[in-house]
Design an enzyme around this catalytic site. Structure first.
Site, short mmCIF file in Angstrom:
data_model
loop_
_atom_site.label_atom_id
_atom_site.label_comp_id
_atom_site.label_asym_id
_atom_site.label_seq_id
_atom_site.Cartn_x
_atom_site.Cartn_y
_atom_site.Cartn_z
N SER A 111 0.83 -1.22 0.00
CA SER A 111 0.00 0.00 0.00
C SER A 111 0.86 1.26 0.00
CB SER A 111 -0.89 0.01 1.24
OG SER A 111 -0.06 0.03 2.41
N GLU A 245 -5.32 -15.22 7.31
CA GLU A 245 -5.96 -14.12 6.59
C GLU A 245 -6.99 -14.57 5.56
OE1 GLU A 245 -3.27 -10.70 5.54
OE2 GLU A 245 -1.75 -12.00 6.39
N HIS A 261 12.68 -29.31 20.91
CA HIS A 261 13.24 -28.98 22.22
C HIS A 261 12.20 -28.32 23.11
CE1 HIS A 261 17.34 -30.03 20.94
NE2 HIS A 261 16.88 -29.67 19.75
N LYS A 354 -5.80 -1.01 12.06
CA LYS A 354 -5.05 0.11 11.47
C LYS A 354 -5.84 1.42 11.66
CE LYS A 354 -2.49 -2.63 8.05
NZ LYS A 354 -2.18 -2.95 6.66
C1 F6R Z 1 -3.08 -8.04 3.73
C2 F6R Z 1 -1.75 -8.45 4.19
C3 F6R Z 1 -1.11 -7.73 5.33
C4 F6R Z 1 -0.30 -6.52 4.82
C5 F6R Z 1 0.31 -5.74 5.99
C6 F6R Z 1 1.21 -4.60 5.56
O1 F6R Z 1 -3.42 -8.73 2.57
O2 F6R Z 1 -1.20 -9.38 3.68
O3 F6R Z 1 -0.29 -8.63 6.03
O4 F6R Z 1 0.71 -6.95 3.95
O5 F6R Z 1 -0.70 -5.26 6.83
O6 F6R Z 1 0.58 -3.79 4.62
P1 F6R Z 1 1.35 -3.42 3.28
O7 F6R Z 1 1.67 -4.72 2.62
O8 F6R Z 1 0.41 -2.59 2.50
O9 F6R Z 1 2.58 -2.68 3.71
#
Ligand code: F6R
Length: 360
Positions: A111, A245, A261, A354
């Site tokens: 993103s 997920e 272990h 988030k």
């Molecule tokens: C969602 C996913 C999450 C994101 C993570 C970080 O599909 O796989 O694990 O990868 O929240 O977000 P980005 O990848 O956008 O930096």
């Protein structure tokens, strides 16, 4: 969504393309099946974005979270003994204190908005490290463009975790450019063709008793515990996160020989506290003692696991072998979602968390 109880009829559900599509409006299955194309597209994107070779004697740090970080870990596994400099993956708000101007920091965020990765980008700059970015856009791309940092652009429209092939290739290409590993361009191309065969063998048009469908049915109604070793360690973690997920259920991973272990002791009481299943991810090139450990560990926990699978990587090169079990795990997670009656696409809990953090 199902109430979690597994009936024979749930497990017997057909895992056809049409059946899965009903619960998968965003096309997560299609994104998994397109892994071979993603690999080829990723090679082209990485090669056109970065023209310059940097020799960073202190190695490579890949900074990212979740689906964006896993590419670095899988790339490191694929390079194995051929890595000639340290390759370190950080999933945190900062990069290691030993980072210097002789370190390459690859900031990976699908993103471009992940706060931990943005923090790593800034601290890498403050330490004078060389930087590269792989992203679709966001603040990360904006900052990189303003700073003259190379950006490997990714196609938009995926769930970040579905861009795994792009993230692996970006990490491998940057590792080669900074002298941390050999260039694997032709191996990646061959691996894409190998993966196409496996897509046919394990995909939704394969028989109902094909491997990926059989494993998904075996894991249904259980808490899977995935064990990796060496090359398959980050793949075990990928299975765990994809089952979390996509199938929206708990799943854990661990590694051999370490789990012999400690975790092996816990298996004794497994049947008293829940329905646990085990998946062992084996590799033709694993240490011979690790293979023996896998045999004995599997036998020892058998009575306490609802189901147990021993799955081996397929292919010749390390990159082929890594990708083979990534594909299998990704398919299993989407099939499991279908069997559980859940949409694999949205990650509501991640988004909610988030959003809550953004308010603070
Ligand atoms: C969602 C996913 C999450 C994101 C993570 C970080 O599909 O796989 O694990 O990868 O929240 O977000 P980005 O990848 O956008 O930096």
């Amino acid at each position: 969504m199902s109430d979690g109880s597994v009936t024979a009829s749930t497990a017997a559900q057909e895992l056809s393309r049409e059946q899965i599509a009903r619960l998968d409006p965003s096309g997560q299955l299609g994104d998994v099946l397109a892994l071979p194309e993603h690999l080829r597209d990723a090679l082209w994107r990485a090669e056109s974005a970065i023209m310059q070779d940097w020799d960073t004697s202190a190695g490579l740090v890949v900074a990212g979270m979740g689906g964006s970080a896993i590419g670095g870990a899988l790339a490191r596994a694929a390079l194995g003994d051929h890595a000639s400099r340290p390759i370190f993956v950080t999933r945190a708000y900062g990069i290691p204190t030993w980072t210097t101007p002789d370190t390459m920091v690859l900031c990976a965020s699908y993103s471009g908005e992940t706060e931990e990765t943005l923090a790593c980008y800034e601290s890498a700059g403050a330490l004078g490290a060389k930087r590269t970015v792989v992203t679709t856009g966001g603040r990360l791309a904006e900052m990189a463009r303003a700073d003259g940092v190379p950006v490997i652009p990714l196609p938009a429209g995926f769930q970040p975790r579905a861009a795994v092939a792009y993230m692996i290739v970006a990490s491998l290409e940057v590792a080669a450019l900074c002298g941390a590993g050999p260039r694997l361009t032709s191996e990646i191309d061959v691996a894409a063709s190998h993966l196409e065969q496996l897509v046919t063998e394990w995909g939704p048009d394969a028989p109902e008793d094909s491997l990926a469908k059989e494993v998904a049915r075996g894991l249904l109604g259980t808490i899977p515990v995935i064990a990796g070793a060496g090359l398959t360690n980050p793949i075990a973690y990928r299975w765990k996160t994809q089952i979390n997920e996509n199938a929206k259920q708990p799943c854990f991973s661990n590694e051999l020989p370490e789990l012999d272990h400690n975790e092996i002791e816990g298996w004794q009481g497994a049947h008293e506290v829940g329905r646990f299943s085990a998946v062992f991810l084996d590799d033709s090139d694993a240490h011979p003692r690790v293979k023996q450990r896998m045999d004995i560990t599997e036998q020892m926990i058998a009575g306490n696991a609802v189901a147990s699978f021993r799955l081996e990587t397929r292919g010749q090169t390390a990159i082929e072998r890594v990708l083979s079990l990534v594909l299998l795990g990704d398919l299993v997670s989407v099939y499991l979602a279908a069997l559980r009656g859940v949409d694999p696409g949205p990650v509501k809990a991640l988004d909610e968390l988030k959003a809550a953090l953004a308010e603070l």
